[in-house]
Design a protein around this motif. Structure first.
Motif, PDB file in Angstrom:
ATOM      1  N   THR A 415       0.830  -1.208   0.000  1.00 19.25           N
ATOM      2  CA  THR A 415       0.000   0.000   0.000  1.00 19.25           C
ATOM      3  C   THR A 415       0.861   1.252   0.000  1.00 19.25           C
ATOM      4  O   THR A 415       0.598   2.216  -0.740  1.00 19.25           O
ATOM      5  CB  THR A 415      -0.925   0.002   1.226  1.00 19.25           C
ATOM      6  OG1 THR A 415      -1.629  -1.234   1.300  1.00 19.25           O
ATOM      7  CG2 THR A 415      -1.922   1.155   1.135  1.00 19.25           C
ATOM      8  N   LEU A 416       1.907   1.240   0.827  1.00 17.82           N
ATOM      9  CA  LEU A 416       2.803   2.398   0.900  1.00 17.82           C
ATOM     10  C   LEU A 416       3.478   2.649  -0.443  1.00 17.82           C
ATOM     11  O   LEU A 416       3.679   3.804  -0.838  1.00 17.82           O
ATOM     12  CB  LEU A 416       3.851   2.175   1.993  1.00 17.82           C
ATOM     13  CG  LEU A 416       4.858   3.305   2.204  1.00 17.82           C
ATOM     14  CD1 LEU A 416       4.145   4.594   2.622  1.00 17.82           C
ATOM     15  CD2 LEU A 416       5.906   2.922   3.247  1.00 17.82           C
ATOM     16  N   ALA A 417       3.824   1.580  -1.156  1.00 15.02           N
ATOM     17  CA  ALA A 417       4.463   1.734  -2.468  1.00 15.02           C
ATOM     18  C   ALA A 417       3.538   2.482  -3.430  1.00 15.02           C
ATOM     19  O   ALA A 417       3.986   3.340  -4.201  1.00 15.02           O
ATOM     20  CB  ALA A 417       4.832   0.370  -3.029  1.00 15.02           C
ATOM     21  N   VAL A 418       2.235   2.173  -3.382  1.00 21.16           N
ATOM     22  CA  VAL A 418       1.267   2.879  -4.240  1.00 21.16           C
ATOM     23  C   VAL A 418       1.200   4.355  -3.864  1.00 21.16           C
ATOM     24  O   VAL A 418       1.276   5.249  -4.722  1.00 21.16           O
ATOM     25  CB  VAL A 418      -0.129   2.231  -4.127  1.00 21.16           C
ATOM     26  CG1 VAL A 418      -1.150   3.033  -4.935  1.00 21.16           C
ATOM     27  CG2 VAL A 418      -0.096   0.785  -4.612  1.00 21.16           C
ATOM     28  N   LEU A 419       1.063   4.628  -2.570  1.00 18.82           N
ATOM     29  CA  LEU A 419       0.940   6.012  -2.104  1.00 18.82           C
ATOM     30  C   LEU A 419       2.194   6.818  -2.417  1.00 18.82           C
ATOM     31  O   LEU A 419       2.121   7.988  -2.813  1.00 18.82           O
ATOM     32  CB  LEU A 419       0.656   6.033  -0.602  1.00 18.82           C
ATOM     33  CG  LEU A 419      -0.630   5.331  -0.147  1.00 18.82           C
ATOM     34  CD1 LEU A 419      -0.781   5.424   1.371  1.00 18.82           C
ATOM     35  CD2 LEU A 419      -1.849   5.904  -0.839  1.00 18.82           C
ATOM     36  N   SER A 420       3.358   6.202  -2.238  1.00 17.28           N
ATOM     37  CA  SER A 420       4.623   6.911  -2.501  1.00 17.28           C
ATOM     38  C   SER A 420       4.757   7.267  -3.977  1.00 17.28           C
ATOM     39  O   SER A 420       5.217   8.363  -4.325  1.00 17.28           O
ATOM     40  CB  SER A 420       5.811   6.042  -2.074  1.00 17.28           C
ATOM     41  OG  SER A 420       5.750   5.739  -0.706  1.00 17.28           O
ATOM     42  N   THR A 421       4.338   6.357  -4.855  1.00 15.91           N
ATOM     43  CA  THR A 421       4.421   6.618  -6.295  1.00 15.91           C
ATOM     44  C   THR A 421       3.517   7.779  -6.684  1.00 15.91           C
ATOM     45  O   THR A 421       3.891   8.637  -7.489  1.00 15.91           O
ATOM     46  CB  THR A 421       4.026   5.354  -7.079  1.00 15.91           C
ATOM     47  OG1 THR A 421       4.872   4.272  -6.688  1.00 15.91           O
ATOM     48  CG2 THR A 421       4.177   5.579  -8.570  1.00 15.91           C
ATOM     49  N   ILE A 422       2.316   7.817  -6.101  1.00 11.64           N
ATOM     50  CA  ILE A 422       1.405   8.932  -6.389  1.00 11.64           C
ATOM     51  C   ILE A 422       1.989  10.241  -5.865  1.00 11.64           C
ATOM     52  O   ILE A 422       1.925  11.290  -6.526  1.00 11.64           O
ATOM     53  CB  ILE A 422       0.024   8.658  -5.766  1.00 11.64           C
ATOM     54  CG1 ILE A 422      -0.608   7.430  -6.407  1.00 11.64           C
ATOM     55  CG2 ILE A 422      -0.892   9.865  -5.943  1.00 11.64           C
ATOM     56  CD1 ILE A 422      -1.884   6.971  -5.739  1.00 11.64           C
ATOM     57  N   ALA A 423       2.584  10.188  -4.670  1.00 12.46           N
ATOM     58  CA  ALA A 423       3.156  11.403  -4.061  1.00 12.46           C
ATOM     59  C   ALA A 423       4.290  11.971  -4.899  1.00 12.46           C
ATOM     60  O   ALA A 423       4.468  13.190  -4.994  1.00 12.46           O
ATOM     61  CB  ALA A 423       3.643  11.092  -2.655  1.00 12.46           C
ATOM     62  N   GLU A 424       5.063  11.085  -5.536  1.00 17.26           N
ATOM     63  CA  GLU A 424       6.160  11.548  -6.391  1.00 17.26           C
ATOM     64  C   GLU A 424       5.630  12.338  -7.575  1.00 17.26           C
ATOM     65  O   GLU A 424       6.258  13.294  -8.045  1.00 17.26           O
ATOM     66  CB  GLU A 424       6.983  10.360  -6.879  1.00 17.26           C
ATOM     67  CG  GLU A 424       7.808   9.682  -5.800  1.00 17.26           C
ATOM     68  CD  GLU A 424       8.516   8.443  -6.323  1.00 17.26           C
ATOM     69  OE1 GLU A 424       8.441   8.183  -7.548  1.00 17.26           O
ATOM     70  OE2 GLU A 424       9.125   7.727  -5.513  1.00 17.26           O
TER      71      GLU A 424
END
Length: 453
Positions: A415-424
């Motif tokens: 889940t964190l990987a998805v959120l981090s990619t969007i944040a980038e």
């Protein structure tokens, strides 16, 4: 406890005696194991274990020395030739005779194993091969009865006998002669699949006689017939499973992908169809060249079809995992993520995510697919942000061990990987996160060793 006897057919038949050659009316019963019994009242007078060495003949093919009752005709009288004796039978009506022959045909030979089919090439209506045909039956019914019988016999008939008589060619001829008749196409497709699955030699006969083309034509014309669709898909699968390029390349035609998708759309609630179709699509996705599979999948509408399967009221867990495997296999190709999202794939994934929120492996598969989409598809990132779909992911970041058991850390990291990619891509949305979510992100990152600075 003794196994229950399943009776396939029963009724009164007039039979000639073995020792005293008089004709007597007896009650006959045929069970599912091919045992034919006859009774005088409640007393069993005889039992016959039928096999492919038992041959059914019509009256005119019997010895002239047999003295038949006056009521016996070609439409009401037959013989069953056994290894050591003959049984002569006369039925009350031609319809009774036809029904009994249909019931007996899976256990015996009609004339001889494949003589009956030779008649199918004749157009003059002659019927001298010893295969029974009642006065009221049509040629279509005769072909249907033969193919049904043949489909049952194939698994227990030797490869040499099947290949030596060019059974594939004969079945193809039958199906080509009656393309619009479902009761011919259904057993015909089953015959072709069973022949192809029996040996490589017979599969090559299928290639030689364009069996796959004939079967997929039947799939197109008889799209509501489950037996046609299932046998056609299994035949495609037989071709895909072979490592012989000559055989495998026969499937490299977009029409076969379209036929599989058609079966899923029309019969998508039949679990046998769904499982077979998804297995074939997965083989295509993983074994066929990308330059063929990618455009074929797009043109044939594979992704919309898979999304329909995933969007069923409650898709079976195994079906979901099979669909995920196909999507995952196609994701590395540049255009596929955008196509999948455009078809509504992101919404379908999030629906499955909620439906199977307590199934760790499904949740992980789903989150990894979402991650792949947000990495490759700007549309996926936009949908997650603009339609507030991220809210569907946050519970998995905050999940507890009770629901996902030992997979909590893996789910949180995905889940964190998805959120981090969007944040980038769009840091502004971070300001909308609650303090609990931010704290959870930091804790998960620290636990997994990720850098989220």
């Amino acid at each position: 406890m003794a196994e229950e006897v399943v009776v396939l057919h029963s009724g009164f038949i007039t039979k000639r005696g073995q020792l005293v050659k008089s004709w007597k009316r007896r009650y006959f019963s045929l069970n599912k194991s091919g045992l034919l019994e006859y009774f005088d009242g409640r007393r069993c007078k005889g039992r016959l274990s039928l096999s492919l060495t038992s041959v059914i003949k019509k009256k005119t093919s019997c010895p002239s020395s047999v003295l038949w009752p006056s009521a016996a005709t070609d439409e009401t009288a037959i013989s069953i030739d056994l290894t050591t004796k003959q049984m002569y039978l006369v039925f009350d009506t031609a319809e009774d005779c036809r029904q009994w022959v249909a019931a007996l045909s899976p256990f015996v030979t009609l004339g001889s194993t494949f003589q009956a089919i030779n008649h199918l090439e004749q157009t003059n209506g002659s019927n001298d091969h010893g295969f029974l045909r009642s006065a009221n039956s049509t040629e279509e019914e005769e072909v249907s009865m033969f193919l049904t019988s043949l489909s049952v016999k194939i698994p227990r008939t030797s490869i040499e006998e099947l290949a030596g008589t060019l059974a594939v060619q004969r079945v193809v001829d039958c199906m080509n002669k009656f393309p619009e008749v479902a009761k011919v196409q259904c057993p015909g497709c089953k015959c072709l699949y069973r022949l192809a699955a029996k040996s490589r030699r017979l599969l090559k006969h299928c290639v030689q006689h364009n069996a796959l083309g004939v079967a997929t034509n039947a799939m197109k014309d008889h799209y509501t017939e489950e037996e046609v669709q299932l046998s056609g898909i299994h035949l495609i699968q037989c071709y895909l499973e072979k490592d012989d390029p000559q055989i495998h390349n026969q499937v490299l035609d977009e029409i076969y992908v379209r036929r599989i998708c058609q079966a899923l759309k029309v019969l998508g609630r039949r679990i046998g169809i769904v499982e077979a179709a998804l297995a074939s699509l997965w083989l295509m996705a993983t074994t066929c060249p990308f330059e063929w599979s990618c455009p074929s999948f797009i043109n044939a509408g594979v992704f919309p079809t898979l999304i329909d399967v995933l969007s069923n009221d409650c898709p079976l867990h195994d079906v979901v995992e099979s669909a995920f495997c196909i999507v995952t296999a196609m994701m590395p190709y540049d255009s596929m993520p955008e196509v999948f999202v455009h078809c509504g794939g992101l919404h379908a994934l999030l629906s499955v995510l909620q439906l199977y929120s307590r199934q760790p492996t499904t949740v992980l598969q789903c989150l990894r697919l979402v991650f792949h989409l947000v990495c490759k598809s700007g549309k996926a990132r936009a949908e997650l942000l603009e339609q507030h779909l991220i809210e569907h992911l946050l519970p998995f970041l905050l999940s507890s061990g009770h629901a996902l058991q030992h997979h909590v850390s893996d789910v949180q990291s995905a889940t964190l990987a998805v959120l981090s990619t969007i944040a980038e891509q769009d840091p502004s949305w971070l300001s909308e996160l609650s303090g609990d979510v931010v704290t959870a992100c930091i804790e998960v990152a620290q636990t997994s060793g990720d850098d989220i600075s």
